[in-house]
Design an enzyme around this catalytic site. Sequence first.
Site, PDB file in Angstrom:
ATOM      1  CE  LYS A 176      29.720  44.718  51.066  1.00 43.74           C
ATOM      2  NZ  LYS A 176      28.724  45.833  50.752  1.00 43.74           N
ATOM      3  CD  GLU A 250      31.862  40.356  34.930  1.00 45.79           C
ATOM      4  OE1 GLU A 250      31.786  41.068  34.102  1.00 45.79           O
ATOM      5  OE2 GLU A 250      32.254  39.170  34.718  1.00 45.79           O
ATOM      6  CB  CYS A 284      28.018  47.901  34.211  1.00 45.40           C
ATOM      7  SG  CYS A 284      27.239  46.391  33.595  1.00 45.40           S
TER       8      CYS A 284
END
Length: 495
Positions: A176, A250, A284
């Site tokens: 997804k 993560e 990130c």
Amino acid sequence: MTDYKLYINGEFRESSDGRTFNAINPYDRTVLAVLPLASLNDVRDAISSARHAFDSGVWSNKSREERSVIIKQIADKVKENSAYLQELLIRESGSTFKKAKDDLYLTYRAASTFAKYALENLDEKLDISKQGVSENILVREPVGVVSAIIPWNFPLQMAMWKIAPALAAGCTIVLKPAPETSVTALELAKLIDQTDLPKGVLNVITGDAEAGEEMVTNPMVDKVSFTGSTEVGRKVMKLASSNLKKITLELGGKSSSIILDDADLDLAVDGSAYACYFHMGQCCVAGSRLITTDKIHDEVIDRLKTKLSKMKIGNPMEKDTDIGPLVSESQLKRVLNYIELGKKEGAELVFGGSVPEGFTGYFVEPTLFTNVTNVMRIAQEEIFGPVLSVMKAKDENDAIRLANATQYGLAGGIWSRDREKALNLARKLRAGTVWINEWHLLNDRAPFGGYKQSGIGRELGIEGLKEYTELKHIHIDEILDRKKKFWYNVTVPEE
Ligand code: NAD
């Protein structure tokens, strides 16, 4: 506007209840595509198709060589279609031309790397010669059905970081993407559909948190591999605990770029700007905290301001654009709120901080705050925008102390000419990736992941592949005489 459909059991189909959502181009706020919003029934269909494909052995029973060939086909499809995918990626996410090109290359590279890893036999034989006459084999088996949930910042790369190792291990998948970047995920599904991957092995559904929660809780799923914010990651961990699924998380970061007094300042300042402002800070591993000593602080700030004033804000389709739009209106509001908060907290805004004139999209200027202290929220929270918070440290050890004083531990970096000193300090940083005189560079063979609240588990490398396996110990005993068995002597009295 192309017609997009969910990809379930090797077929493209509408959402069962007909609901849709719009993909918006963040550069001009136009509708790029209309996408199906997966219903709970669709999510369950996708999961049961992955379950059926796994249990049938159609993928897990293939030889390592056969799996490798098909993963390489996927890599090649990405490469052949990279110009088209790159353009779509720019339109759906506002990624600059340079960043989108990187994303495509790294997507291809991850698939190629795991096509090679798929060939490796991860089983081991234990040397137990001192323990008697037996053979002990450690077998790595696919973990089963994987729910893969990904964010919008590197959508194709994040998709491939999950698809490729999961396939290499023999798993089946429901993927997804984030709603913001579902167009490229469904394009990827179309390309993978053209390979020899058996139907049902990969399913791609587009949807929101409701779909994600079903993927995390459904009892037919064996493992959740999630990449996204720490906030949602906590929720995912809680939900996945209801039936103790395996998880890899993560998550977010607030990484520190530390410039030592002996650094090459040309390199360190350029590198620190790249660390923070690449992809408008929506990484990130963004180096969104900069730490220097008093001695070089003012020079670093002067150089940074010069660097920022030369960055081109503009149309992300143009090759020389450095700063494009943020991905969405909500992301723009979030970043502007943090800029206001920084001012209120007493940090000094020395560059940017506003919405630039002349654009209709979600633009914000590259922004620089000095006089930041480590207790401020702009120093501690992941802004996920082009905002750099600069802090002063007394010395090198103080710099490490400041860098480690956050809830996150995804990445960090040290700029210095002294290799040994930098290496020594790198060991002291509590983070999964530490760069010395570099930033953002990742190696598919090196594991990637977070300490502390930046995550659980690793992606990439053999460690990343193992995250998609279960470990089985098979003990074969060579002694066939019942009376010589250890358990016989313990539990059954001698005749
Ligand atoms: P997000 O956490 O809001 O969403 C990530 C994904 O989770 C999306 O697909 C979303 O639809 C889904 N989701 C949302 N609520 C859910 C729920 N309750 N249950 C299950 N799924 C749910 O993150 P985002 O805004 O898309 O991406 C930005 C975040 O991702 C940042 O925090 C960034 O640091 C992080 N990120 C981490 C890495 C890494 O490797 N550590 C890489 C890229 C991005």
